[in-house]
Scaffold this motif. Sequence first.
Motif, PDB file in Angstrom:
ATOM      1  N   SER A 274      -3.445   5.161   2.476  1.00 51.09           N
ATOM      2  CA  SER A 274      -2.192   4.475   2.777  1.00 51.09           C
ATOM      3  C   SER A 274      -2.511   3.186   3.524  1.00 51.09           C
ATOM      4  O   SER A 274      -3.552   3.056   4.154  1.00 51.09           O
ATOM      5  CB  SER A 274      -1.256   5.360   3.601  1.00 51.09           C
ATOM      6  N   ILE A 275      -1.582   2.256   3.406  1.00 49.34           N
ATOM      7  CA  ILE A 275      -1.677   0.971   4.096  1.00 49.34           C
ATOM      8  C   ILE A 275      -0.425   0.846   4.955  1.00 49.34           C
ATOM      9  O   ILE A 275       0.688   1.114   4.488  1.00 49.34           O
ATOM     10  CB  ILE A 275      -1.731  -0.210   3.096  1.00 49.34           C
ATOM     11  N   GLN A 276      -0.625   0.456   6.209  1.00 48.66           N
ATOM     12  CA  GLN A 276       0.507   0.218   7.094  1.00 48.66           C
ATOM     13  C   GLN A 276       0.527  -1.267   7.451  1.00 48.66           C
ATOM     14  O   GLN A 276      -0.510  -1.908   7.547  1.00 48.66           O
ATOM     15  CB  GLN A 276       0.397   1.037   8.391  1.00 48.66           C
ATOM     16  N   PHE A 277       1.711  -1.776   7.656  1.00 47.43           N
ATOM     17  CA  PHE A 277       1.897  -3.173   8.051  1.00 47.43           C
ATOM     18  C   PHE A 277       3.140  -3.227   8.916  1.00 47.43           C
ATOM     19  O   PHE A 277       4.010  -2.341   8.838  1.00 47.43           O
ATOM     20  CB  PHE A 277       2.021  -4.103   6.828  1.00 47.43           C
ATOM     21  N   SER A 278       3.225  -4.231   9.741  1.00 48.39           N
ATOM     22  CA  SER A 278       4.352  -4.296  10.674  1.00 48.39           C
ATOM     23  C   SER A 278       4.680  -5.733  11.042  1.00 48.39           C
ATOM     24  O   SER A 278       3.865  -6.636  10.874  1.00 48.39           O
ATOM     25  CB  SER A 278       4.028  -3.509  11.945  1.00 48.39           C
TER      26      SER A 278
ATOM     27  N   LEU B 124       4.610  -0.642  21.012  1.00 49.78           N
ATOM     28  CA  LEU B 124       3.713   0.238  21.758  1.00 49.78           C
ATOM     29  C   LEU B 124       3.580  -0.255  23.205  1.00 49.78           C
ATOM     30  O   LEU B 124       3.705  -1.459  23.467  1.00 49.78           O
ATOM     31  CB  LEU B 124       2.339   0.272  21.090  1.00 49.78           C
ATOM     32  N   PRO B 125       3.308   0.630  24.138  1.00 53.44           N
ATOM     33  CA  PRO B 125       3.205   0.222  25.549  1.00 53.44           C
ATOM     34  C   PRO B 125       2.197  -0.910  25.786  1.00 53.44           C
ATOM     35  O   PRO B 125       2.419  -1.780  26.621  1.00 53.44           O
ATOM     36  CB  PRO B 125       2.777   1.509  26.268  1.00 53.44           C
ATOM     37  N   GLY B 126       1.117  -0.932  25.044  1.00 54.17           N
ATOM     38  CA  GLY B 126       0.123  -1.982  25.219  1.00 54.17           C
ATOM     39  C   GLY B 126       0.393  -3.203  24.359  1.00 54.17           C
ATOM     40  O   GLY B 126      -0.400  -4.147  24.317  1.00 54.17           O
ATOM     41  N   GLY B 127       1.511  -3.210  23.646  1.00 48.02           N
ATOM     42  CA  GLY B 127       1.845  -4.307  22.735  1.00 48.02           C
ATOM     43  C   GLY B 127       1.468  -3.943  21.308  1.00 48.02           C
ATOM     44  O   GLY B 127       0.671  -3.048  21.046  1.00 48.02           O
ATOM     45  N   GLY B 128       2.024  -4.624  20.377  1.00 46.26           N
ATOM     46  CA  GLY B 128       1.757  -4.356  18.963  1.00 46.26           C
ATOM     47  C   GLY B 128       2.581  -3.198  18.436  1.00 46.26           C
ATOM     48  O   GLY B 128       3.343  -2.556  19.167  1.00 46.26           O
TER      49      GLY B 128
END
Length: 179
Positions: free
Chosen positions: A133-137, A164-168
Amino acid sequence: MSPRLRVALLPRPTPIRPGSASRRGVGVLSLVGVIALAGCGVFAPESEPATTPTMSIDVTPTPTPTPEEPALDPDGTAQDNLAYFTLIVEEVWAGEDRASGRAYVDALVAAGFDKDAMQVTEDMSTVGNPAESIQFSVEWGQECLVGQVGPATGDPFTVVVDVLPGGGCLVGDTRVIDW
């Protein structure tokens, strides 16, 4: 008890005298019966059958409004833009480059999403096989539009999640978008 006594116990019939109330009652009942029968048409003369009024109904079909095509809403929330994000993802999935993370990034950029706010996973596994699978955001404020495609996932999947808490938006290794 003698039979004579028995007769004496029965009520005596009241004789109907001309002009008495009982006779008038019978006459009134007879008159009511005649009126009722006349209302049923028993005594009515033959006439043409009554015409039934007809209604005219317009059966012209009203066109069904087509839903508006989703579009990018730069001032909207991630949820406001999910339908548009999903549309772009489905279009790429239907094409020949469905297994290329770059194809999703390029299509989303062409649709107006910010490339600098994007992340994408690798197309290939560490041993050189196509990724399952490939994920993108696309990071959108404090939320993320996330898509996932691949043979293991079936149809494309899109969702809005918190940053996410750390960013991204994606957990794990992502590739650098340097094209």
